[in-house]
Each structure stands twice: as structure tokens, then as C-alpha cells.
Design an enzyme around this catalytic site. Structure first.
Site, PDB file in Angstrom:
ATOM      1  N   SER A   1      25.441  40.480  45.135  1.00  0.00           N
ATOM      2  CA  SER A   1      26.375  40.003  44.103  1.00  0.00           C
ATOM      3  C   SER A   1      27.587  40.888  43.846  1.00  0.00           C
ATOM      4  CB  SER A   1      25.607  39.801  42.794  1.00  0.00           C
ATOM      5  OG  SER A   1      24.890  40.973  42.464  1.00  0.00           O
TER       6      SER A   1
ATOM      7  N   LYS B   1      32.029  37.334  40.041  1.00  0.00           N
ATOM      8  CA  LYS B   1      32.488  37.036  38.684  1.00  0.00           C
ATOM      9  C   LYS B   1      33.841  36.304  38.634  1.00  0.00           C
ATOM     10  CE  LYS B   1      29.450  38.888  35.715  1.00  0.00           C
ATOM     11  NZ  LYS B   1      28.563  39.703  36.514  1.00  0.00           N
TER      12      LYS B   1
END
Ligand SMILES: *Cc1c(COP(=O)(O)O)cnc(C)c1O
Length: 335
Positions: free
Chosen positions: A314, A60
Site C-alpha cells: 500500500s 491514498k
């Protein structure tokens, strides 16, 4: 896959933004590593894109930095507001600190304590509101209106999407050879939109497979309906992807760039966390294990052999005390 000229122009627009995204002032180029035991067990080469190794332990930071760095001096002075299940929150908090921008972040009350503390440690304000992401989002939008601060979406923003797309740029550079499919975890669709745009522009033969939690399959629902639908409820075990409606910008890309969307169960996620641990000795959060869980299901379903399959790992933000639960359930989810 062939594209109309309008579709191709949209991809090109994103490829240019991705190539220009200055994410490496904060993000790192993460390794793309073979997972030896998984590869042997599945009869395919499984490569892990280690986004769990980013500062703040998820990808992110890429999108958050690319968004914040492009704000005008006036916008920077007013500060930013974000809504996040936790990983975008930490990305925004770190990017804001780096750029000297004030940040408040609305997170659902169910966000792992580790993520809330992560935000506060980075000097941002964490506001806890609502049971899940959709409620936090509504509150953040309200606050942004009241305060005039810039709202930074975790996924529904072209600059955020372009930042996330740098993951794909690295994958194609790190692995120029045979590549059959990239499995991409999907929450609000920012990551997959950036990845799909970049990969389909350059290597349209590479399959892009979205992976959702069974309890928040908003991209699958939108593709089936031909429009963005809002799920009545979402499960939060995979808190990083607990989103009720796919982002509008992401859907514009996904509707013609995603080859397939798969869903996985919570138990499959727990088993995949163990698989990743066995190969890397690294712990993954539930959302971070979506792609590996899907690869196992994909190989079982298609009988694929000798292929090269990439899983985007992720994120790693999981509360230490939930590992007991994960270990227990991993046995149930083993295929
Ligand atoms: C945000 C996030 C995702 C999903 O990304 P979207 O851009 O919302 O689709 C997947 N995994 C982790 C760990 C995340 O933090």
C-alpha cells in the site's frame, strides 16, 4: 458469504460509486505482479498490487482525488483541511494542487519528515500537532469548524472509500482467474471497505482478509465488541495505519464483508519489507508490508498450498535513515 437485501444494497451503492470514480485523472493503474521468490517459498502464488508505485507513493491519492473532485465550487473556494499520518496528507495536497484548492493538513509530530516535506513540496500547508493521528484528527476537526473549510477524512467518507475501492476493480480485471484471498492493510478502514464492497458484490467467494498492526488493531477490536471501540493507545511504527478507532462508514461494510482480521508484529513487518525488496527491489514502508507479513503467517497457520493470494502493497513512504533499523529487525521477524 450471503447477504441480506440491505447489505447487498449497500454493496451495490459502493460498486456504483467505485465504477464512477474519476481517479485516473491523477492515479495510475498499478501493476499486479507475481512475487516469484515469495511464491516459491510459500508454495502459493503471491501477487503484489503495487500501490507503492502511485504518484505520492501510496494509494491514498485515489480517495483524496475522488473526494476533492466532487466538492461544490463554494466548498472548493473555501479550501480543505485534512488530518493524516502522512500519506493521505500527500494525496490531498496533490489533488488540491491539481484542482486549484487551498489545503492545510494537520499531521502528528511523529510523522516521518519525508511525508511532511512531501506535503510542503506539493504546496500545501503542513501543521504539526499531537503525538499520533488521533490528536492530529481532533485538532483538524477544530480548525475546520473555526475556518469553515471542508474536512477531508483519510478514511471515514463514502467518496474516499469509493476512491480506494478502485484498487479492487483493477485487481479483479487484472486477474480474472482463480483468486483465493486478498489481504488488505487496515488503518481506519477506508481501503478495506472499498475493496470488500467491490469484491463481495462481484466475487463473494474471494476471501477478504484485513491485516492490522498488533499495535493498532482497531478493526479486530470493533468486530469482537460488535461496535466501534477506541483503543487507549496506538503504536506508530506502522505510522500509516496508526488509528485508534475504525471509521463509521468503513465499519458498516466491514462488519459483514470481512472474512477475517489478522494482526502482525513490527518484526514481522520488517521481515516482510525485506521479502518485498528481494522480489521487487522496491522498498516498502511498514504499513505497506502488512499484507505480505500476514500471507506468510496465514500460510504457516493454514498449510495453504497452490492458492492465489493477493497482497496490497500500500505504500513506500519510509525515511531513508530508518532502513538500518528495519534491516536489523528483519532478521528477528523472519519465520
Ligand atoms: C492509509 C494507509 C493504509 C490504511 O488505509 P485505511 O483506509 O486507513 O484503512 C495502509 N497502508 C498505507 C501505506 C496507508 O497510507
Amino acid at each position: 458469504m450471503t447477504f441480506s437485501s440491505t447489505e447487498f444494497a449497500l454493496l451495490e451503492h459502493y460498486v456504483k460509486k467505485i465504477l464512477a470514480a474519476p481517479v485516473y485523472q491523477l492515479a495510475v493503474r498499478t501493476p499486479l505482479q507475481v512475487a516469484p521468490a515469495l511464491s516459491a517459498a510459500l508454495g502459493n502464488q503471491v501477487l503484489l498490487k503495487r500501490e507503492d508505485l502511485q504518484p505520492t507513493f501510496s494509494f491514498k491519492i485515489r480517495g483524496a482525488y475522488n473526494k476533492l473532485v466532487q466538492l461544490t465550487p463554494e466548498q472548493r473556494a473555501r479550501g480543505v483541511i485534512a488530518a493524516s499520518a502522512g500519506n493521505h496528507a500527500q494525496g490531498v495536497a496533490l489533488a488540491a494542487r491539481e484542482l486549484g484548492i487551498a489545503a492545510s493538513i494537520v499531521m502528528p509530530r511523529t510523522a516521518p519528515q519525508l511525508k511532511v516535506q512531501g506535503v510542503r513540496n506539493l504546496g500545501a500547508e503542513a501543521v504539526l500537532h499531537g503525538e499520533s493521528f488521533p490528536f492530529a484528527l481532533a485538532h483538524a476537526l477544530e480548525l475546520a469548524q473555526q475556518t469553515g473549510r471542508e474536512f477531508v477524512s483519510p478514511f471515514d467518507d463514502p467518496d474516499v472509500i469509493a476512491g480506494q475501492g478502485t484498487v479492487a476493480m483493477e485487481i479483479l480485471r487484472q486477474h480474472p482467474g482463480r483468486l483465493d484471498a486478498i489481504f488488505v492493510p487496515v488503518g481506519g478502514g477506508g481501503l478495506i471497505a472499498g475493496v470488500a464492497a467491490y469484491v463481495k458484490y462481484l466475487r463473494p467467494d474471494v476471501r477478504i482478509i484485513g491485516v492490522e498492526s498488533q499495535h493498532s488493531a482497531c478493526l479486530q477490536a470493533a468486530l469482537a465488541a460488535g461496535e466501534r471501540v477506541r483503543l487507549a493507545q496506538v503504536g506508530t511504527f506502522a505510522d500509516g495505519v496508526a488509528v485508534a478507532q475504525i471509521g463509521a462508514h468503513g465499519f458498516d461494510v466491514c462488519r459483514f464483508c470481512v472474512d477475517e482480521v489478522m494482526t502482525v508484529t513490527n518484526d514481522q513487518l520488517c521481515a516482510a519489507i525485506k521479502d518485498i525488496y528481494d522480489d521487487t527491489r522496491a522498498i516498502t514502508e511498514p504499513s505497506g508490508a502488512l499484507a505480505v507479513a500476514a500471507i506468510k503467517q496465514y500460510v504457516a497457520r493454514t498449510g495453504a498450498r497452490g492458492q492465489t493470494l493477493v497482497a496490497i502493497d500500500s505504500g513506500a513512504n519510509i525515511n531513508f535513515d530508518s532502513l538500518g533499523h528495519v534491516a536489523e529487525r528483519a532478521a528477528m521477524g523472519a519465520i
